[in-house]
Design a protein around this motif. Structure first.
Motif, PDB file in Angstrom:
ATOM      1  N   ALA A   1      -3.073  19.506  -9.808  1.00 36.89           N
ATOM      2  CA  ALA A   1      -3.211  18.120 -10.258  1.00 36.89           C
ATOM      3  C   ALA A   1      -3.391  17.192  -9.065  1.00 36.89           C
ATOM      4  CB  ALA A   1      -1.969  17.691 -11.045  1.00 36.89           C
ATOM      5  N   THR A   2      -3.772  15.973  -9.373  1.00 37.49           N
ATOM      6  CA  THR A   2      -3.693  14.905  -8.385  1.00 37.49           C
ATOM      7  C   THR A   2      -2.326  14.252  -8.540  1.00 37.49           C
ATOM      8  OG1 THR A   2      -6.073  14.497  -8.381  1.00 37.49           O
ATOM      9  CG2 THR A   2      -4.654  12.714  -7.609  1.00 37.49           C
ATOM     10  N   TYR A   3      -1.612  14.152  -7.432  1.00 36.41           N
ATOM     11  CA  TYR A   3      -0.270  13.593  -7.432  1.00 36.41           C
ATOM     12  C   TYR A   3      -0.322  12.199  -6.823  1.00 36.41           C
ATOM     13  CZ  TYR A   3       1.552  18.123  -8.784  1.00 36.41           C
ATOM     14  OH  TYR A   3       1.825  19.285  -9.479  1.00 36.41           O
ATOM     15  N   TYR A   4       0.199  11.231  -7.577  1.00 36.68           N
ATOM     16  CA  TYR A   4       0.212   9.839  -7.140  1.00 36.68           C
ATOM     17  C   TYR A   4       1.647   9.372  -6.906  1.00 36.68           C
ATOM     18  CZ  TYR A   4      -4.495   9.464  -9.269  1.00 36.68           C
ATOM     19  OH  TYR A   4      -5.820   9.621  -9.607  1.00 36.68           O
TER      20      TYR A   4
ATOM     21  N   GLY B   1      -0.862   4.724  -4.977  1.00 33.68           N
ATOM     22  CA  GLY B   1      -1.579   5.334  -3.881  1.00 33.68           C
ATOM     23  C   GLY B   1      -2.907   5.900  -4.372  1.00 33.68           C
ATOM     24  N   GLN B   2      -3.677   6.403  -3.446  1.00 33.13           N
ATOM     25  CA  GLN B   2      -5.005   6.934  -3.794  1.00 33.13           C
ATOM     26  C   GLN B   2      -4.925   8.307  -4.447  1.00 33.13           C
ATOM     27  OE1 GLN B   2      -6.675   6.894   0.181  1.00 33.13           O
ATOM     28  NE2 GLN B   2      -6.058   9.009   0.599  1.00 33.13           N
TER      29      GLN B   2
ATOM     30  N   THR C   1       0.851  -1.196   0.000  1.00 27.90           N
ATOM     31  CA  THR C   1       0.000   0.000   0.000  1.00 27.90           C
ATOM     32  C   THR C   1       0.878   1.233   0.000  1.00 27.90           C
ATOM     33  OG1 THR C   1      -0.181   0.154   2.402  1.00 27.90           O
ATOM     34  CG2 THR C   1      -1.838  -1.195   1.261  1.00 27.90           C
ATOM     35  N   LEU C   2       0.360   2.295  -0.596  1.00 29.07           N
ATOM     36  CA  LEU C   2       1.037   3.590  -0.638  1.00 29.07           C
ATOM     37  C   LEU C   2      -0.006   4.664  -0.373  1.00 29.07           C
ATOM     38  CD1 LEU C   2       1.990   1.841  -3.472  1.00 29.07           C
ATOM     39  CD2 LEU C   2       3.886   3.414  -3.143  1.00 29.07           C
ATOM     40  N   LYS C   3       0.435   5.739   0.265  1.00 29.90           N
ATOM     41  CA  LYS C   3      -0.486   6.841   0.537  1.00 29.90           C
ATOM     42  C   LYS C   3       0.268   8.154   0.487  1.00 29.90           C
ATOM     43  CE  LYS C   3      -4.190   8.397   3.585  1.00 29.90           C
ATOM     44  NZ  LYS C   3      -4.983   8.115   4.793  1.00 29.90           N
TER      45      LYS C   3
END
Lengths: 111, 120
Positions: free
Chosen positions: B93-96, B111-112, B3-5
């Motif tokens: 932006a959304t950063y993943y 990640g989410q 998992t990553l967050k």
């Protein structure tokens, strides 16, 4: 600059088969660099769908398949289902950039 | 289970520096071949790879953003940090962050995502 070109949108009716193309403008794409595909459902993070041109991670239905020839790759979805409605991205590695590149994405609409 | 967050500010002002942290579990960044990458996605637009760091501290950056990016890791804390300087509204932006293995050249766990808005 390396570019992976995808059609902006595709559509199909439930049960039909669709394909999404991914064409690279660099010979590096064909020079042994694999293409991978991601599915991004609305409002969620991308999910690896196909890796190494043709392989499915565990849990991905066999309705999804990938192929690659030269500098082009394709994603095929057979037996289209409403839940397949999503954005799909191809991705590869460009050794001339020492970096990773994504296609512009294709929005799949299930009619 | 990997998992990553991602975590960090949701709003930054133009010219400020953005600092994002990726906390992960289920793997170690001291394992040979492992990497963690950052990818962003402006609203309604495509994915864009930004940076990646390997277990051996090898760092890769997008050529177009290299001058603004710094990626670091803290193996003991299971963290990867991305800094982006001189933020602009186009960086909204959304950063993943995502798990990577060098021989596979893909991003197999994500990640989410963290939405960052750049506005005064």
């Amino acid at each position: 600059q390396s570019i992976l070109t995808q059609p902006p949108s595709v559509s199909g009716a439930p049960g039909q088969t669709i394909t999404i193309s991914c064409t690279g403008n660099s010979p590096k794409i064909g020079a042994g660099n694999d293409v991978h595909w991601y599915q991004q459902l609305p409002g969620t993070a991308p999910k690896l769908l196909i890796y190494g041109n043709t392989n499915r991670p565990s849990g991905v239905p066999d309705r999804f398949s990938g192929s690659k020839s030269g500098t082009s790759a394709s994603l095929a979805i057979t037996g289209l289902q409403a839940e397949d409605e999503a954005d799909y991205y191809c991705q590869s590695y460009d050794s001339s950039l020492s970096g990773w590149v994504f296609g512009g994405g294709t929005k799949l609409t299930v009619l | 289970q990997i998992t990553l967050k991602e975590s960090g500010p949701t709003l930054v002002k133009p010219t400020e520096t953005l600092t994002l942290t990726c906390n992960f579990s289920g793997f170690s960044l001291s394992t040979s071949g492992v990497g963690v990458g950052w990818i962003r996605q402006p609203p309604g637009k495509a994915l864009e790879w930004l940076a990646l760091i390997y277990w051996n501290d090898d760092k890769r950056y997008s050529p177009s953003l290299k001058s603004r990016l710094t990626i670091t890791k803290d193996t003991s804390k299971h963290q990867v940090v991305l800094k982006m300087t001189n933020m602009d509204p186009v960086d909204t932006a959304t950063y993943y962050c995502a798990h990577h293995f060098w021989s596979r050249n893909n991003f197999d766990y994500w990640g989410q995502g963290a939405l960052v808005t750049v506005s005064s």
